[in-house]
Design a protein around this motif. Structure first.
Motif: not given
Length: 403
Positions: A130-131, A162-166, A192-194
């Motif tokens: 969560s962020v 982590l959620p995408s786009g943060v 590279q990972q995300r």
């Protein structure tokens, strides 16, 4: 004579190699360390950036002991008595010795944590991944090196959740070579990972310039590489504490960050404080030019854990040597000769620190920067050169993997 090697750092690898090449029936060698694999600091940036595996960066100390006819015990030292010539290990066993040598590396002073919510008893635990704006950043301490792989793996697992786009800002505290190199390597791997996350970096340096002690050209090349990596440089600021949302400086300013790489404040291992060894104000063992501990005949120290008492003939008698693996490597052959001499009660020789050393700094993008004094150059060929040097060093001490 019982020779005890405490720790499995670079200098002790040279000691084992020397006894493997020239066995000494009068000397019985024992090595104590927390793991049979010792990380070679020069290859760590390539591992962090994802160019090689962890095993590719390690020296197999147990195999090297076998070649040297030494005994290896996978348990670190936790107490030391010079007067009784004894070392207590973490597993409770007690080792006796005639001659001993420390090569246990360093650790660092962790930042203070200031969390008003936690202090007020109203903080809440965030679910993994969560962020929340205002939550404490994730800390990755760069020392001790021997356990860095555990901390790095835990961070990567957090990043995977982590959620995408943060947006994620990585703050590196420490403007020396380690801080710069680590930040660029970590950014390269996490991008590279995300790739679905927006990554940026901030470098916080207490000095007004990067790479204190280096020439203007290496510093300029490093600043350019950091800008290419999307890193904002905050010079003349000392990071002092983790606070909700980032890092607090010694002037009370807050630098926003989600992940903090802590690469400053090297100190000696805490358990050394309970010994009678002469330590400086940072907890490093004080040694003479022979690498023998001051006031402790037959006890030696090398590498990051040692603080050399520089003589007036040295280039910078009033300053300390940087905590860099290159110095441990240079100390190794002299330490090996002096340990053999001490076991036979022969005169010791002195180690003379090099006036200048070649530094090779990876930039995480398949390039590297070479620095020696005021000279500096960079390029992909420098990175390939660095990888060849590192591979030769590791191959020197490791048996072929197919053996």
């Amino acid at each position: 004579m019982e020779l005890l090697l405490i720790g499995a750092g670079h200098a002790h690898a040279f000691v084992l190699e020397a006894f493997a090449k020239r066995p000494d029936q009068a000397v019985s060698i024992t090595v104590v360390s927390d793991s049979q694999f010792a990380a070679y600091s020069g290859s760590v940036p390539a591992w962090l950036s994802g160019e090689c595996t962890l095993r590719d960066t390690q020296i197999d100390i147990a195999a090297l002991c076998q070649r040297a006819g030494a005994r290896f015990i996978a348990s670190p030292a936790v107490a030391f008595s010079a007067s009784e010539r004894q070392v207590t290990l973490a597993d409770g066993s007690v080792m006796t010795f005639d001659v001993a040598s420390f090569n246990v590396g360093s650790t660092l002073t962790l930042p203070h944590v200031i969390d008003p919510q936690r202090e007020a008893g109203v903080g809440k635990s965030l679910e993994k991944g969560s962020v929340e704006k205002g939550s404490l950043p994730t800390l990755l301490a760069m020392r001790p090196l021997s356990s860095l792989h555990h901390r790095w793996q835990a961070l990567r697992e957090d990043v995977a959740a982590l959620p995408s786009g943060v947006h994620q800002n990585i703050v590196s505290v420490g403007g020396g070579a380690a801080g710069c190199e680590t930040l660029m390597s970590v950014l390269a791997q996490l991008r590279q990972q995300r790739p679905d996350i927006h990554w940026q970096g901030t470098l916080v340096s207490a000095s007004t310039t990067l790479l204190p002690g280096a020439g203007w050209l290496p510093r300029w090349l490093t600043a350019r590489a950091l800008r290419r990596a999307g890193v904002h440089i905050q010079a003349g600021m000392r990071g002092s504490a983790l606070v909700p949302g980032g890092v607090q400086t010694d002037t009370g300013e807050r630098i926003e960050g989600d992940i903090v790489l802590w690469a400053t404040g090297a100190v000696g291992q805490g358990w050394l404080q309970q010994t009678a060894l002469p330590l400086n104000d940072k907890g490093f063992i004080q040694v003479r030019a022979s690498l023998e501990v001051i006031g402790q005949p037959g006890i030696f120290a090398a590498g990051d854990c040692a603080e050399l008492q520089l003589s007036s003939s040295c280039p910078s008698p009033s300053s300390s040597l940087p905590k860099a693996g290159v110095y441990a490597v240079r100390m190794g052959p002299v330490l090996a000769e002096n340990l053999r001499a001490a076991c036979h009660r022969q005169p010791l020789i002195e180690w003379q620190p090099p006036k200048r050393v070649l530094a090779l700094l990876g930039t995480g993008d398949g390039r590297a920067i070479a620095s020696r004094g005021t000279i500096g150059f960079s390029g992909r060929w420098v990175w390939q050169w660095k990888k060849r040097i590192d591979a030769r060093f590791l191959a020197r001490f490791n048996p072929p993997f197919n053996d």
